[in-house]
Write a protein that holds these residues in place. Structure first.
Motif, PDB file in Angstrom:
ATOM      1  N   ASP A  34       0.947   8.740 -19.762  1.00 24.96           N
ATOM      2  CA  ASP A  34       1.261   7.794 -20.713  1.00 24.96           C
ATOM      3  C   ASP A  34       1.769   8.415 -21.908  1.00 24.96           C
ATOM      4  O   ASP A  34       1.332   9.248 -22.414  1.00 24.96           O
ATOM      5  CB  ASP A  34      -0.026   6.909 -21.228  1.00 24.96           C
ATOM      6  CG  ASP A  34      -0.490   5.664 -20.269  1.00 24.96           C
ATOM      7  OD1 ASP A  34       0.558   5.381 -19.407  1.00 24.96           O
ATOM      8  OD2 ASP A  34      -1.443   5.399 -20.180  1.00 24.96           O
ATOM      9  N   GLU A  37       3.717   7.193 -27.614  1.00 24.87           N
ATOM     10  CA  GLU A  37       4.560   6.687 -28.626  1.00 24.87           C
ATOM     11  C   GLU A  37       3.779   5.620 -29.537  1.00 24.87           C
ATOM     12  O   GLU A  37       4.057   5.668 -30.982  1.00 24.87           O
ATOM     13  CB  GLU A  37       5.324   5.632 -27.608  1.00 24.87           C
ATOM     14  CG  GLU A  37       6.587   6.328 -27.451  1.00 24.87           C
ATOM     15  CD  GLU A  37       7.406   5.426 -26.561  1.00 24.87           C
ATOM     16  OE1 GLU A  37       8.442   4.686 -26.999  1.00 24.87           O
ATOM     17  OE2 GLU A  37       7.236   5.312 -25.148  1.00 24.87           O
ATOM     18  N   GLU A  38       2.865   4.947 -29.192  1.00 28.23           N
ATOM     19  CA  GLU A  38       2.027   4.043 -30.039  1.00 28.23           C
ATOM     20  C   GLU A  38       1.196   4.931 -31.317  1.00 28.23           C
ATOM     21  O   GLU A  38       1.137   4.446 -32.306  1.00 28.23           O
ATOM     22  CB  GLU A  38       0.886   3.167 -29.199  1.00 28.23           C
ATOM     23  CG  GLU A  38       0.126   2.072 -29.845  1.00 28.23           C
ATOM     24  CD  GLU A  38       1.302   1.200 -30.354  1.00 28.23           C
ATOM     25  OE1 GLU A  38       2.157   0.786 -29.821  1.00 28.23           O
ATOM     26  OE2 GLU A  38       0.791   0.692 -31.519  1.00 28.23           O
ATOM     27  N   GLU A  39       0.756   5.751 -30.894  1.00 22.87           N
ATOM     28  CA  GLU A  39      -0.135   6.676 -31.683  1.00 22.87           C
ATOM     29  C   GLU A  39       0.738   7.268 -32.737  1.00 22.87           C
ATOM     30  O   GLU A  39       0.617   7.610 -33.907  1.00 22.87           O
ATOM     31  CB  GLU A  39      -0.940   7.813 -31.141  1.00 22.87           C
ATOM     32  CG  GLU A  39      -2.157   7.385 -30.294  1.00 22.87           C
ATOM     33  CD  GLU A  39      -1.762   6.790 -28.865  1.00 22.87           C
ATOM     34  OE1 GLU A  39      -0.568   6.903 -28.580  1.00 22.87           O
ATOM     35  OE2 GLU A  39      -2.630   6.520 -28.330  1.00 22.87           O
ATOM     36  N   ARG A  41       3.745   6.121 -33.656  1.00 23.89           N
ATOM     37  CA  ARG A  41       4.369   5.061 -34.373  1.00 23.89           C
ATOM     38  C   ARG A  41       3.172   4.676 -35.596  1.00 23.89           C
ATOM     39  O   ARG A  41       3.788   4.547 -36.763  1.00 23.89           O
ATOM     40  CB  ARG A  41       4.342   3.602 -33.622  1.00 23.89           C
ATOM     41  CG  ARG A  41       5.585   2.768 -34.106  1.00 23.89           C
ATOM     42  CD  ARG A  41       5.953   1.506 -33.255  1.00 23.89           C
ATOM     43  NE  ARG A  41       6.533   1.950 -31.886  1.00 23.89           N
ATOM     44  CZ  ARG A  41       6.026   1.868 -30.704  1.00 23.89           C
ATOM     45  NH1 ARG A  41       5.141   1.043 -30.432  1.00 23.89           N
ATOM     46  NH2 ARG A  41       6.773   2.160 -29.656  1.00 23.89           N
ATOM     47  N   GLU A  42       2.156   4.680 -35.267  1.00 23.41           N
ATOM     48  CA  GLU A  42       0.986   4.506 -36.269  1.00 23.41           C
ATOM     49  C   GLU A  42       1.067   5.444 -37.216  1.00 23.41           C
ATOM     50  O   GLU A  42       1.017   5.113 -38.578  1.00 23.41           O
ATOM     51  CB  GLU A  42      -0.382   4.368 -35.596  1.00 23.41           C
ATOM     52  CG  GLU A  42      -0.949   3.040 -35.268  1.00 23.41           C
ATOM     53  CD  GLU A  42      -2.139   3.069 -34.437  1.00 23.41           C
ATOM     54  OE1 GLU A  42      -3.055   3.695 -35.352  1.00 23.41           O
ATOM     55  OE2 GLU A  42      -2.375   2.333 -33.539  1.00 23.41           O
ATOM     56  N   LYS A  98      -3.148  11.120 -34.293  1.00 20.77           N
ATOM     57  CA  LYS A  98      -4.407  10.088 -35.090  1.00 20.77           C
ATOM     58  C   LYS A  98      -4.905  10.629 -36.459  1.00 20.77           C
ATOM     59  O   LYS A  98      -5.001   9.941 -37.157  1.00 20.77           O
ATOM     60  CB  LYS A  98      -5.595  10.198 -34.094  1.00 20.77           C
ATOM     61  CG  LYS A  98      -5.412   9.134 -33.105  1.00 20.77           C
ATOM     62  CD  LYS A  98      -6.661   8.854 -32.032  1.00 20.77           C
ATOM     63  CE  LYS A  98      -6.368   7.684 -31.103  1.00 20.77           C
ATOM     64  NZ  LYS A  98      -7.363   7.624 -30.057  1.00 20.77           N
TER      65      LYS A  98
END
Lengths: 376, 198
Positions: A34, A37-39, A41-42, A98
């Protein structure tokens, strides 16, 4: 028949290969790690929020750490992307992302509260420093400060203005630097000037004694007395121990302290008498009352000052101190004389004569009384 | 033989799948980075900080998108190319805004330097006419010292101007001008008070 079997066999093999390929294809998609990207982006959003909250200015350390974590995340991502797709491990990227997001959010929050607090603090510092400045103005506006203090006062005032300019533009860091310097300079000026003033008031018991004995003599002899209060810039005419008139007075340019020598522009302090009265063409200041400066005490102290080397040899003690007209300028402009307005001189002149006592003191009030009255 | 051909075909298909179907638009990435650097050289971070931060955010988003695509089996760089074109255009706009704002501040500084010079000259002429100070000689001395500080600040601001630090020069000049103007008013009032003509 044989040909038919071959075709069937071939179809079977193609089917197997296609199935294997399809399975591999599905596996290929399923087993792709995976993407973080999500992390990322945050983390990006947090950095952007921090940036628009002025964190690079007001929460520098946190913002720097957030940015470093974000850069590390991107570097790790690039590194992993260079590896064979199934061997990629984004754990490190996610951890960095993060961290970046958390620190970015913290930076934004701390920047908002930090800048608000800083703004409040600078605002109150400006207010307080202005208060200090107006205190200096009130107490020492007409006080001949030493050159060093004058320079520091001027610098402090300019810095205060610079702080205000930056504060209005919301340039809090620049405003903070300037107000810190201004606050320090002006507080130092006030402190030093106050110390000088207190030291000047060391002579207060003597002034008090002079004033009291002079007033008592005026009462006892039913005679006139001129009493000058230098700090209050007042000249009182007493008769029979009571105040008859009160005039505004102007003094020597360098009025703080007793007169010690010729040319020091100081107004003498002590008990004197009128030695001569001038009017018309006899004086350039409308009407004037010459006093017996230097008296015996002045001469004695002058000699001692010379002996101690406080005053260079060859210096003259000075003379020609008068109470004269030409005043009303709102300025301490004389060379040591006491100046009244011509109108006031017209009142005073006929009420005194040669021999009338003239007592000049630094102040008739204690310094504490003056300070508390000014503060009120 | 046929088996080998079929196996080869399968491998080719797999390779094609794994290799993806796009290529990183590196030339455009480089162009965008160069445009951002040019904007920074034009001090966009100083004169239009919010716009510059937005530009950096945009570039960060494009970089993240590209890395995101690199992480996939099937890569698609079309949107990245479009966004990179936008970033280049935005960088140019930001650069132009920075240059324009800098010029504006520079002009403001020049105007202030000139007007401050005028007030300093006028005050120098007014001092001898002042009645030994508005409220006393001490006040006049203080005014003179303040004017010396103003002149020093003006010289400092001019050095900042020469060094191209217009923002710093501007704040210094504004404060100096306010002080000089106040002294100018005080002197004029004092002269008027004693019947002098301004």
């Amino acid at each position: 028949m044989k040909q038919g079997r071959v075709v069937v066999k071939l179809i079977g093999r193609v089917a197997i290969i296609l199935s294997v390929t399809a399975l591999l294809g599905i596996a290929a998609v399923i087993f792709v790690p995976d993407s973080p990207e999500e992390e990322i982006r945050e983390a990006m959003a947090a950095l952007s929020e921090a940036s628009s909250s002025n964190a690079p200015l007001y929460s520098r350390r946190l913002f720097r750490e957030a940015k470093a974590a974000y850069d590390s995340a991107m570097a790790a991502w690039r590194r992993e992307n260079r590896r064979f797709i199934y061997f990629r491990d984004y754990t490190g990227v996610i951890a960095f992302a993060k961290e970046a997001a958390e620190k970015g959010r913290l930076a934004a929050t701390s920047s908002v509260s930090g800048s608000r607090n800083l703004r409040e603090r600078i605002g109150s510092q400006i207010k307080e420093t202005k208060k200090t400045d107006s205190q200096i103005e009130r107490f020492f506006g007409r006080y001949p400060l030493r050159e060093e203090l004058r320079t520091r006062l001027a610098k402090g005032r300019l810095m205060l203005r610079e702080a205000e300019v930056a504060f209005k533009k919301n340039q809090l860091l620049a405003a903070n630097r300037k107000i810190t310097d201004a606050e320090y300079l002006l507080a130092e000026v006030l402190k030093s000037a106050m110390e000088e003033l207190k030291s000047y008031f060391g002579a207060y018991p003597m002034w008090k004694k002079w004033a009291e004995t002079s007033i008592a003599e005026s009462a006892k002899n039913n005679s006139a007395l001129i009493l000058v209060d230098k700090i209050a810039r007042k000249c009182y005419l007493y008769n029979n121990g009571r105040i008859k008139y009160e005039f505004d007075a102007e003094l020597g340019k360098n009025w703080v302290g007793d007169k010690r020598r010729m040319g020091d522009k100081a107004t003498p302090e002590g008990k004197y008498v009128i030695t001569r009265k001038y009017q018309g063409k006899e004086t350039q200041y409308h009407k004037s009352l010459a006093i017996n400066y230097p008296n015996s005490e002045d001469v004695e102290r002058f000699k001692s000052d010379i002996a101690l080397g406080i005053i260079p040899k060859g210096t003259k003690i000075g003379n020609g101190i008068e109470i004269h007209g030409g005043g009303g300028r709102g300025a301490d402009w004389t060379d040591g004389c006491v100046a009244l307005s011509d109108k006031d001189m017209d009142i005073l002149f006929p009420l005194v004569k040669t021999g009338t006592p003239v007592t000049i003191v630094g102040s008739l009030r204690k310094i504490e009384d003056i300070i508390s009255a000014e503060n009120e | 033989m046929k088996n080998r051909i079929l196996t080869g075909m399968a491998v080719l298909v797999m390779t094609a799948l794994l290799a993806g179907c796009g290529k990183v638009p590196q030339a455009q990435v480089d162009e965008a980075n160069a445009a951002i650097e040019a904007a920074q050289t034009a001090q966009a971070d100083v004169y239009v900080p919010a716009d510059f931060a937005a530009l950096q955010d945009s570039m960060r988003a494009v970089n993240a998108y590209i890395e995101g695509q690199k992480s996939k089996l099937f890569k698609k760089y079309g949107p990245a190319k479009e966004n990179l074109t936008k970033v280049v255009a935005l960088a140019k706009t930001v650069q132009e805004s920075a240059v324009a704002r800098k010029e504006e501040v520079k002009k403001e500084v020049e105007t202030l330097i000139e007007s401050l010079k005028g007030v300093i000259e006028e005050n120098t002429k007014l001092f001898p006419r002042a009645p030994r100070g508005k409220e006393g000689a001490a006040v006049l001395e203080q005014m003179k010292t303040e004017m010396e500080t103003v002149s020093a600040a003006s010289a400092e601001a001019q050095n900042l101007y020469v060094d191209g630090k217009y923002m710093d020069a501007l704040n210094k000049l504004k404060a100096a001008k306010e002080t000089a103007d106040k002294i100018n008013n005080d002197l004029k009032e004092a002269i008027k008070k004693v019947g002098g003509r301004i």
